[in-house]
Scaffold this active site. Sequence first.
Site, PDB file in Angstrom:
ATOM      1  N   LYS A  55       0.871  -0.811   0.343  1.00 35.13           N
ATOM      2  CA  LYS A  55       0.020  -0.330   0.071  1.00 35.13           C
ATOM      3  C   LYS A  55       0.777   1.317  -0.203  1.00 35.13           C
ATOM      4  O   LYS A  55       2.002   1.384   0.865  1.00 35.13           O
ATOM      5  CB  LYS A  55      -0.497  -0.295   1.223  1.00 35.13           C
ATOM      6  CG  LYS A  55      -1.576   1.059   1.216  1.00 35.13           C
ATOM      7  CD  LYS A  55      -2.766   1.513   0.330  1.00 35.13           C
ATOM      8  CE  LYS A  55      -3.381   3.270   0.497  1.00 35.13           C
ATOM      9  NZ  LYS A  55      -4.606   3.298  -0.426  1.00 35.13           N
ATOM     10  N   GLY A  94      -5.915  -2.745 -15.212  1.00 37.75           N
ATOM     11  CA  GLY A  94      -6.783  -3.140 -15.663  1.00 37.75           C
ATOM     12  C   GLY A  94      -6.948  -4.981 -16.721  1.00 37.75           C
ATOM     13  O   GLY A  94      -7.264  -5.488 -16.916  1.00 37.75           O
ATOM     14  N   CYS A 108       1.500  11.436  -6.253  1.00 39.47           N
ATOM     15  CA  CYS A 108       0.557  12.187  -5.698  1.00 39.47           C
ATOM     16  C   CYS A 108       0.403  13.931  -5.503  1.00 39.47           C
ATOM     17  O   CYS A 108       1.155  14.367  -6.245  1.00 39.47           O
ATOM     18  CB  CYS A 108       0.917  11.959  -4.382  1.00 39.47           C
ATOM     19  SG  CYS A 108       1.768  10.578  -3.973  1.00 39.47           S
ATOM     20  N   ASN A 161     -11.737   5.035  -7.720  1.00 40.63           N
ATOM     21  CA  ASN A 161     -11.515   5.227  -5.703  1.00 40.63           C
ATOM     22  C   ASN A 161     -11.370   6.275  -5.443  1.00 40.63           C
ATOM     23  O   ASN A 161      -9.977   6.417  -5.776  1.00 40.63           O
ATOM     24  CB  ASN A 161     -10.240   3.662  -5.414  1.00 40.63           C
ATOM     25  CG  ASN A 161      -8.647   3.706  -5.533  1.00 40.63           C
ATOM     26  OD1 ASN A 161      -8.086   4.434  -4.737  1.00 40.63           O
ATOM     27  ND2 ASN A 161      -8.395   3.405  -6.818  1.00 40.63           N
TER      28      ASN A 161
HETATM   29  C1  LIG Z   1      -8.408   0.579  -3.988  1.00 43.42           C
HETATM   30  C2  LIG Z   1      -7.231   1.144  -4.866  1.00 43.42           C
HETATM   31  C3  LIG Z   1      -6.130   1.655  -3.986  1.00 43.42           C
HETATM   32  C4  LIG Z   1      -4.965   1.723  -4.664  1.00 43.42           C
HETATM   33  N1  LIG Z   1      -3.627   2.922  -4.143  1.00 43.42           N
HETATM   34  C5  LIG Z   1      -2.181   2.580  -4.477  1.00 43.42           C
HETATM   35  C6  LIG Z   1      -1.357   3.595  -3.572  1.00 43.42           C
HETATM   36  O1  LIG Z   1      -1.277   3.612  -2.657  1.00 43.42           O
HETATM   37  N2  LIG Z   1      -0.282   3.735  -4.878  1.00 43.42           N
HETATM   38  C7  LIG Z   1      -0.518   3.485  -5.528  1.00 43.42           C
HETATM   39  O2  LIG Z   1       0.834   3.652  -6.855  1.00 43.42           O
HETATM   40  N3  LIG Z   1      -1.684   2.901  -6.247  1.00 43.42           N
HETATM   41  C8  LIG Z   1      -2.303   2.831  -5.834  1.00 43.42           C
HETATM   42  N4  LIG Z   1      -3.829   2.499  -6.506  1.00 43.42           N
HETATM   43  C9  LIG Z   1      -3.113   1.817  -8.064  1.00 43.42           C
HETATM   44  C10 LIG Z   1      -3.303   1.012  -8.641  1.00 43.42           C
HETATM   45  O3  LIG Z   1      -1.679  -0.167  -7.437  1.00 43.42           O
HETATM   46  C11 LIG Z   1      -2.844   0.608  -9.911  1.00 43.42           C
HETATM   47  O4  LIG Z   1      -1.813   0.797 -10.716  1.00 43.42           O
HETATM   48  C12 LIG Z   1      -4.375   1.282 -11.210  1.00 43.42           C
HETATM   49  O5  LIG Z   1      -5.381   0.275  -9.960  1.00 43.42           O
HETATM   50  C13 LIG Z   1      -4.364   0.342 -11.637  1.00 43.42           C
HETATM   51  O6  LIG Z   1      -4.592  -0.858 -12.019  1.00 43.42           O
HETATM   52  P1  LIG Z   1      -5.433  -1.794 -11.562  1.00 43.42           P
HETATM   53  O7  LIG Z   1      -6.356  -1.534 -13.391  1.00 43.42           O
HETATM   54  O8  LIG Z   1      -4.962  -3.420 -12.411  1.00 43.42           O
HETATM   55  O9  LIG Z   1      -6.742  -1.943 -10.690  1.00 43.42           O
HETATM   56  C14 LIG Z   1      -5.253   2.090  -6.201  1.00 43.42           C
HETATM   57  C15 LIG Z   1      -5.609   1.342  -6.724  1.00 43.42           C
HETATM   58  C16 LIG Z   1      -6.568   0.848  -6.265  1.00 43.42           C
HETATM   59  C17 LIG Z   1      -7.775   0.848  -6.727  1.00 43.42           C
END
Ligand SMILES: Cc1cc2nc3c(=O)[nH]c(=O)nc-3n(C[C@H](O)[C@H](O)[C@H](O)COP(=O)(O)O)c2cc1C
Lengths: 300, 300, 246, 246
Positions: free
Chosen positions: A43, A241, A127, A67
């Site tokens: 996280k 995705g 950020c 989110n």
């Molecule tokens: C609930 C949630 C929390 C996330 N928290 C972080 C985070 O703390 N730091 C970060 O770099 N990316 C965070 N992400 C982004 C994911 O690591 C990822 O880059 C993004 O969701 C795209 O990938 P996906 O489509 O497979 O989910 C978060 C994504 C989700 C859905």
Amino acid sequence: MLSVNICDVELKNPVIAASGTFGFGKEYSGFFDVSKLGGICTKGLTIHKKEGNKGIRLYETTGGLINSIGLQNPGIDNFISNELPFMNELDTGIIANLGGGSIEEYIEGIYKLNETNVDFIELNISCPNVKAGGMAFGIKSSVAYKVVLEVCKLSKKPIIVKLSPNAEDIVDMAIKCCEAGAGAISLVNTFKAMAIDIYNKKPVFDNVFAGLSGPAIKPIALRMVYEVSNAVEVPVIGIGGIMDWKDAIEFIMAGAAAVQVGTANFIKPDISLDIIQGIEAFLKAEGIKSINEIKGIARR
Amino acid sequence: MLSVNICDVELKNPVIAASGTFGFGKEYSGFFDVSKLGGICTKGLTIHKKEGNKGIRLYETTGGLINSIGLQNPGIDNFISNELPFMNELDTGIIANLGGGSIEEYIEGIYKLNETNVDFIELNISCPNVKAGGMAFGIKSSVAYKVVLEVCKLSKKPIIVKLSPNAEDIVDMAIKCCEAGAGAISLVNTFKAMAIDIYNKKPVFDNVFAGLSGPAIKPIALRMVYEVSNAVEVPVIGIGGIMDWKDAIEFIMAGAAAVQVGTANFIKPDISLDIIQGIEAFLKAEGIKSINEIKGIARR
Amino acid sequence: MQSKHMKAKILENKEIAQSIFKLIIKGKFEGKSGQFYMLRSWNREPLLSRPISIHNIDENKIEFLYEIRGKGTEIFSNLEKDDYIELLGPLGNGFDIDNIKGRVAIVTGGIGIAPMYYVAKSLNGCVIDFYAGFRDIAYLIDDINKIANRVYISTDTGSYGYKGFITEIFDSINYDIILCCGPNIMMDKVVKTCLDNNKKIYISKENYMACGIGACLGCTCSTSNGMKTVCKDGPVFSGEEVMNYA
Amino acid sequence: MQSKHMKAKILENKEIAQSIFKLIIKGKFEGKSGQFYMLRSWNREPLLSRPISIHNIDENKIEFLYEIRGKGTEIFSNLEKDDYIELLGPLGNGFDIDNIKGRVAIVTGGIGIAPMYYVAKSLNGCVIDFYAGFRDIAYLIDDINKIANRVYISTDTGSYGYKGFITEIFDSINYDIILCCGPNIMMDKVVKTCLDNNKKIYISKENYMACGIGACLGCTCSTSNGMKTVCKDGPVFSGEEVMNYA
Ligand SMILES: Cc1cc2nc3c(=O)[nH]c(=O)nc-3n(C[C@H](O)[C@H](O)[C@H](O)COP(=O)(O)O)c2cc1C
Ligand SMILES: Cc1cc2nc3c(=O)[nH]c(=O)nc-3n(C[C@H](O)[C@H](O)[C@H](O)COP(=O)(O)OP(=O)(O)OC[C@H]3O[C@@H](n4cnc5c(N)ncnc54)[C@H](O)[C@@H]3O)c2cc1C
Ligand SMILES: Cc1cc2nc3c(=O)[nH]c(=O)nc-3n(C[C@H](O)[C@H](O)[C@H](O)COP(=O)(O)OP(=O)(O)OC[C@H]3O[C@@H](n4cnc5c(N)ncnc54)[C@H](O)[C@@H]3O)c2cc1C
Ligand SMILES: Cc1cc2nc3c(=O)[nH]c(=O)nc-3n(C[C@H](O)[C@H](O)[C@H](O)COP(=O)(O)O)c2cc1C
Ligand code: FES
Ligand code: FES
């Protein structure tokens, strides 16, 4: 067959759990042997403990999840004393995802993580830059360049810079981050998005905007990974995705050395194992000896 | 209750068929009375007839459709003699969508359309600028500014500038287009995306990249419409993944004066009628007298 | 024939061979042979409807014959009696049945047999020879036998009829006109031999479709008469038009 | 109790009142009262699984009671015997059954009754009064009658039992401990009166969930002990913890 090398660290396979979707590994270890993953991103961590955002934090859209967690996390010190020991027992790559509201915060984080045995630091530049009116570090290449440069100078760990798809020019952003010393590039983080509650006549999220992830973004993320892989020499980690092994192979063929699985973890806790097995079966069926043979093959 | 005013043209309702998804209205008129729409955007027109792209032109993704039509169209002269007469018989707003590979081509198009009775010209600035290495006009605000300025000087019709979501800075882009004389802004066009055929080990599309539309993009498109509506005075037309009346209301509450329905037309030819009825029923149920009352209400 | 969008009830959805289903839908439907409908029985996933040819129309029902290929046809295969399905059609040009006369050969590969049953049924006063090629399992043979004068079957595996490709036992020389539907590679071959022999040949093409009504230009193909939409200008094209324009 | 991801077969899915379904799934399942499972019976649309409380567990089956609210529960309502469903669970903390003693009041609103049936069934050596409020139609009354000492029903419309809100006929003063599940506004009221009367009160909270296992931090709520996840730290919280932190 599946092992990949990123910044001289060998990962047993190219499938990594994405930051923010996998806690600190512990939560999922009740469901499967998380040591079978190529790696785990923590996280997002910040120097100070964060409570995260108020109000609704999750909202579903067609093929997507928005989110607004707001980087809730226990703070780096807490992570190091309470979460890292468990992660260190695992036989998988450990990637500390680092956020910050100023260059100083990032640097402070680096100093602390330098003293741990995490394998990589993934710099989350999505950020908001608190001192610069809240625009994220990852929008303008020149702004990102500065943070990455400072961080890379001081870090003892390989730095993976995680790009925001909201960057003005994703290719230029990747190039600038590499110039600043990035050892690898991961992309994409979530897309700036929103939803409106039509009965309340207000945005769903207290912060108005929040981040879109999930299969909805895959075609755009894949394009960005393809473009960035074309432009930089360092390993690229594809994110966005990925729901099954076919998606993962697409990213690898676009040029990714490894991939991260985020939202898909919510569908089935051990979905990454299915993805690893699927990749392996595909390589076998196609008579391919190593995953590295197909890296970027769609670009030729 | 539903009528909206855009650049002094009154549309009977805020639901417009999006360019490229509704042909020239004729194709759909076999299925329903297309005069019930607020307006119809033509397929993107260019000075010269275009055959469009070779290879696969359509590819589905989760919640999305990637298309690579390549602006196939009969050319403006042909449009004026063969398609416009039918459209003129309709009782709905007619919007000619204009593309071009150079400022000169856009200008030539404007001259021709000036002599017709279309209600608006929608300037598609997502087209590649042939003289500038193929980067689309709609990526950098300064490039877009120049085209829009020239076009607006010469146009006798109100100009709606249709923004690309691939713009480096969508808000700055909208502001610059307004400074250059845009009478209205519509957004978004499709997102630059791609797909890879993993068995062929090649991109699915001959052109590698193609445009993503459909519900997958809605949360991002909505965010952009919200941001742009906040920044410009002219009417904003919201586009991107609108599948039902609720989606349409979200865009209007974000600040859109009207909306365009694209990909959804493929699901059900008269889906726009369902959307119009849904909007009307919602307004009645909420005791709202005019659609304009809720325009931008989520921004307050 | 006016095309319409409608919702209708399923009478039956039966697997007649492995992965091959016959879907029967209740209602009064229109459509010429060679035309098709866009079908959907889902909400947003997949996004697009699926084009399926008319396999048969009777007074109170329409029949489709389809093969499971991916997500959409997989969902179709789970439909049951009394479920609803959305239909848009009839679409496309269809075969010019009234001008097909004399000795006719119908040549099909795999599920390409689906539209051609209805074609054979619709032809009047022709002598019809039906050539149907399959990979392994042959289906619909009884139905075809009833409407064709002679029937030739091949399977790649030899499990039924001639072992090999149907093109190996088909000779255009004996016919006035040839109608063909199947995989592209097979249609290319058939078109070539027919044109070499100066025979009239019509094929039914496939392409991925979004609108199905000629509006999106997503399904176009190059022809000797320029770009044509498969959904509206086709799916039936003459061999001359498409030769060398695959 | 080890949580697991599994696929299981449906035994029955019956509408027991308008829009209220009882779903019975075959297999050996674990779970304490107040725990829940994440359920899904679709591919990608909607994206997330849906949290549903354990309504009952028997040796060879688990039961869920759900109300149709949106897309997901709508899809559940179309499930039929022998269809498959995916389950992840049991999840959450559940009620601390062993430490609930004496005179117990269970107070529910609408579908909040779902988990509380299993709670009442699981309690040992308690005197249980069951207060169930409904909008219009009351359901599950026979089952509740079997496991509670006294049963009080209200409906907003007066169609059954007391006409009005259940909170109007519930007085915490008579009980040692109160367990509550229902709409937020109702739980807020109950928590307040209980704390005013110095009574122990536990509620079962709801929130939108993604992971269901405490990893995504999407379902957190503020408590007197800081941010807590509803899915893992909850869904059961003591009144003191959540009071003034809605
Ligand atoms: C609930 C949630 C929390 C996330 N928290 C972080 C985070 O703390 N730091 C970060 O770099 N990316 C965070 N992400 C982004 C994911 O690591 C990822 O880059 C993004 O969701 C795209 O990938 P996906 O489509 O497979 O989910 C978060 C994504 C989700 C859905
Ligand atoms: C006019 C017409 C009539 C037809 N009639 C019949 C009929 O009567 N019976 C019948 O069974 N079929 C018929 N078809 C074919 C049928 O439409 C397809 O088999 C069906 O659409 C497949 O859908 P699916 O969701 O099952 O498969 P999909 O999920 O769409 O995938 C099928 C395969 O194609 C690939 N694919 C998907 N999209 C593309 C793309 N854009 N480009 C290239 N490859 C892609 C997939 O990866 C997969 O391998 C007809 C087609 C046309 C155009
Ligand atoms: C621990 C727990 C146990 C539960 N147990 C039960 C049970 O036993 N029985 C039961 O019937 N229900 C139970 N629920 C509630 C159940 O999970 C929901 O009703 C269900 O998820 C709704 O899904 P849906 O797809 O049908 O509705 P949705 O399509 O998700 O929509 C329902 C409504 O909520 C709105 N909505 C959707 N997302 C959000 C969001 N992020 N924020 C705000 N509003 C939103 C929608 O617009 C709609 O009005 C439980 C919930 C939790 C957390
Ligand atoms: C098949 C197809 C063709 C399109 N052609 C054009 C075009 O010619 N000109 C244009 O400005 N936009 C074109 N678009 C973009 C749409 O008008 C619209 O901006 C976009 O699809 C997003 O809306 P949607 O998600 O509702 O489809 C096209 C979109 C599709 C799907
Ligand atoms: S599918 Fe749209 S033109 Fe053929
Ligand atoms: S749903 Fe992910 S932490 Fe609760």
